[in-house]
Design a protein around this motif. Structure first.
Motif, PDB file in Angstrom:
ATOM      1  N   HIS A 116       0.807  -1.215   0.000  1.00  0.00           N
ATOM      2  CA  HIS A 116       0.000   0.000   0.000  1.00  0.00           C
ATOM      3  C   HIS A 116       0.846   1.274   0.000  1.00  0.00           C
ATOM      4  CE1 HIS A 116      -3.267  -2.796   1.097  1.00  0.00           C
ATOM      5  NE2 HIS A 116      -4.041  -1.890   0.530  1.00  0.00           N
ATOM      6  N   ASN A 117       2.157   1.107   0.041  1.00  0.00           N
ATOM      7  CA  ASN A 117       3.067   2.248  -0.063  1.00  0.00           C
ATOM      8  C   ASN A 117       3.551   2.300  -1.510  1.00  0.00           C
ATOM      9  OD1 ASN A 117       5.262   4.014  -0.061  1.00  0.00           O
ATOM     10  ND2 ASN A 117       5.869   3.470   2.021  1.00  0.00           N
ATOM     11  N   GLY A 118       2.980   3.208  -2.297  1.00  0.00           N
ATOM     12  CA  GLY A 118       3.285   3.262  -3.723  1.00  0.00           C
ATOM     13  C   GLY A 118       4.758   3.432  -4.025  1.00  0.00           C
ATOM     14  N   ASP A 119       5.424   4.342  -3.312  1.00  0.00           N
ATOM     15  CA  ASP A 119       6.853   4.583  -3.549  1.00  0.00           C
ATOM     16  C   ASP A 119       7.674   3.329  -3.266  1.00  0.00           C
ATOM     17  OD1 ASP A 119       6.290   7.203  -4.202  1.00  0.00           O
ATOM     18  OD2 ASP A 119       6.639   7.944  -2.162  1.00  0.00           O
ATOM     19  N   ALA A 120       7.367   2.672  -2.151  1.00  0.00           N
ATOM     20  CA  ALA A 120       8.103   1.468  -1.779  1.00  0.00           C
ATOM     21  C   ALA A 120       7.853   0.345  -2.784  1.00  0.00           C
ATOM     22  CB  ALA A 120       7.704   1.019  -0.369  1.00  0.00           C
ATOM     23  N   LEU A 121       6.613   0.248  -3.278  1.00  0.00           N
ATOM     24  CA  LEU A 121       6.265  -0.806  -4.235  1.00  0.00           C
ATOM     25  C   LEU A 121       7.019  -0.632  -5.544  1.00  0.00           C
ATOM     26  CD1 LEU A 121       4.585  -3.287  -4.925  1.00  0.00           C
ATOM     27  CD2 LEU A 121       2.738  -1.752  -5.651  1.00  0.00           C
ATOM     28  N   VAL A 122       7.065   0.595  -6.040  1.00  0.00           N
ATOM     29  CA  VAL A 122       7.802   0.860  -7.290  1.00  0.00           C
ATOM     30  C   VAL A 122       9.283   0.558  -7.093  1.00  0.00           C
ATOM     31  CG1 VAL A 122       8.526   2.651  -8.907  1.00  0.00           C
ATOM     32  CG2 VAL A 122       6.148   2.561  -8.138  1.00  0.00           C
ATOM     33  N   THR A 123       9.826   0.962  -5.947  1.00  0.00           N
ATOM     34  CA  THR A 123      11.232   0.696  -5.643  1.00  0.00           C
ATOM     35  C   THR A 123      11.493  -0.808  -5.585  1.00  0.00           C
ATOM     36  OG1 THR A 123      11.340   2.733  -4.363  1.00  0.00           O
ATOM     37  CG2 THR A 123      13.110   1.134  -4.029  1.00  0.00           C
ATOM     38  N   LEU A 124      10.565  -1.550  -4.969  1.00  0.00           N
ATOM     39  CA  LEU A 124      10.701  -3.004  -4.892  1.00  0.00           C
ATOM     40  C   LEU A 124      10.732  -3.623  -6.285  1.00  0.00           C
ATOM     41  CD1 LEU A 124      10.702  -5.683  -3.291  1.00  0.00           C
ATOM     42  CD2 LEU A 124       8.201  -5.569  -3.298  1.00  0.00           C
ATOM     43  N   ILE A 125       9.861  -3.152  -7.173  1.00  0.00           N
ATOM     44  CA  ILE A 125       9.830  -3.673  -8.549  1.00  0.00           C
ATOM     45  C   ILE A 125      11.150  -3.393  -9.260  1.00  0.00           C
ATOM     46  CG2 ILE A 125       8.722  -3.417 -10.807  1.00  0.00           C
ATOM     47  CD1 ILE A 125       6.094  -2.865  -9.279  1.00  0.00           C
ATOM     48  N   LEU A 126      11.692  -2.184  -9.084  1.00  0.00           N
ATOM     49  CA  LEU A 126      12.973  -1.839  -9.708  1.00  0.00           C
ATOM     50  C   LEU A 126      14.097  -2.736  -9.184  1.00  0.00           C
ATOM     51  CD1 LEU A 126      12.733   2.065  -9.654  1.00  0.00           C
ATOM     52  CD2 LEU A 126      12.555   0.560 -11.656  1.00  0.00           C
ATOM     53  N   ILE A 127      14.086  -2.970  -7.873  1.00  0.00           N
ATOM     54  CA  ILE A 127      15.117  -3.828  -7.268  1.00  0.00           C
ATOM     55  C   ILE A 127      15.022  -5.249  -7.821  1.00  0.00           C
ATOM     56  CG2 ILE A 127      15.813  -4.964  -5.111  1.00  0.00           C
ATOM     57  CD1 ILE A 127      15.102  -2.344  -3.669  1.00  0.00           C
ATOM     58  N   LEU A 128      13.803  -5.770  -7.916  1.00  0.00           N
ATOM     59  CA  LEU A 128      13.620  -7.130  -8.423  1.00  0.00           C
ATOM     60  C   LEU A 128      14.021  -7.229  -9.896  1.00  0.00           C
ATOM     61  CD1 LEU A 128      10.235  -8.142  -6.736  1.00  0.00           C
ATOM     62  CD2 LEU A 128      12.553  -8.861  -6.109  1.00  0.00           C
ATOM     63  N   CYS A 129      13.793  -6.164 -10.667  1.00  0.00           N
ATOM     64  CA  CYS A 129      14.231  -6.147 -12.068  1.00  0.00           C
ATOM     65  C   CYS A 129      15.762  -6.172 -12.148  1.00  0.00           C
ATOM     66  CB  CYS A 129      13.689  -4.915 -12.781  1.00  0.00           C
ATOM     67  SG  CYS A 129      11.912  -4.988 -13.112  1.00  0.00           S
ATOM     68  N   GLY A 130      16.414  -5.361 -11.311  1.00  0.00           N
ATOM     69  CA  GLY A 130      17.874  -5.348 -11.280  1.00  0.00           C
ATOM     70  C   GLY A 130      18.437  -6.695 -10.843  1.00  0.00           C
TER      71      GLY A 130
END
Length: 297
Positions: A116-130
């Motif tokens: 539910h934390n949009g910023d954290a969710l986007v960051t998590l997706i970027l980390i998983l992509c990396g």
């Protein structure tokens, strides 16, 4: 924060554990037999100092833990002998990601807070992509793919062990009782697992590796002694940490310890080093994102 100290000690002895069979290159099942039954024999007298647990689920955890230890030991020891401690430690770091997902499954409230934390969710997706890109780069060589396949059962087993160890450590009436039963029941089961696979290979494939010899006795005793330190440090860290993911996060120091010790002893390590360390970087970011604001105990 004592769990951090214990966790770092665990990480160091984990590196030693991987370097051990990189050096000796002994059959993984034979070392698993020594590690399981050796630790059990040393700690068996201490069991009689405590009352016998009556909770059936606790015994189930101890047995399941022993099975996972057997899987983890054999695959780790075979992989470190064949591919080296460096590649093995880097692939083993994937356990951090898997443990995080398992803990989210067991405690969905923490996952929903992150979701539910949009910023954290986007960051998590970027980390998983990396992470995914770096892991894909690691698999570009045939040797790396073989090492990854060999380590997959050990990674799954270690993630499961990490969660179960916390419940085992908290399930005992005291930390001493928990350690005593862990170091006897679970290690005995792991010894049985490795013994059965050793006998199967010996009968099916005519693989004859001596379990008892003067040289094997010295190696086995050494393995048992530092394995005890590793298990105790891990159990204490998991007992004190609120989330087992905190302790597994410290596995990220294992490739660093391994690399430092390999360089000290001038052992070559050329399998996916750059991609592996980049993957470790993204796993470190994941740890900071998920656990950074929670580590206050």
């Amino acid at each position: 924060m004592l769990w951090v100290i214990d966790g770092l000690i665990y990480g160091f002895f984990m590196a030693v554990y991987l370097l051990f069979n990189q050096h000796f290159k002994i059959d993984g099942y034979v070392l698993g037999i020594w590690r399981g039954f050796g630790i059990c024999a040393l700690f068996l007298p201490f069991v009689f100092c405590f009352t016998v647990p009556t909770d059936i689920s606790y015994w189930g955890l101890l047995i399941a833990q022993g099975y996972c230890i057997g899987v983890y030991d054999s695959h780790n020891l075979f992989a470190s002998a064949k591919y080296g401690a460096g590649p093995t430690s880097r692939f083993m770091a994937v356990t951090v990601l898997l443990t995080t997902f398992i803990w989210w499954f067991l405690t969905p409230k923490e996952f929903w807070q992150l979701l539910h934390n949009g910023d954290a969710l986007v960051t998590l997706i970027l980390i998983l992509c990396g992470f995914s890109f770096c892991y894909w780069q690691m698999l570009q060589s045939k040797v790396s793919r073989q090492a990854a396949a060999a380590m997959l059962p050990a990674i799954v087993a270690l993630a499961a062990m990490s969660v179960m160890t916390k419940y085992i450590a908290l399930g005992g009436r005291t930390v001493w009782q928990a350690l005593a039963y862990y170091l006897t029941v679970s290690t005995f089961v792991s010894g049985c697992y490795n013994l059965l696979w050793y006998l199967y290979r010996r009968r099916r494939y005519k693989v004859k590796v001596p379990v008892f010899s003067r040289a094997m006795f010295k190696v086995g005793i050494l393995l048992v002694l530092f394995s005890i330190l590793l298990i105790v440090a891990k159990t204490m860290a998991l007992r004190m940490a609120v989330n087992p993911g905190y302790v597994m996060a410290l596995l990220l120091v294992v490739p660093l310890f391994t690399m430092a010790l390999n360089r000290h002893y001038k052992v070559a390590d050329k399998v996916s080093v750059e991609a592996g360390m980049a993957m470790i970087f993204f796993l470190g970011l994941l740890v900071f994102l998920v656990y950074g604001g929670q580590v206050t105990d």
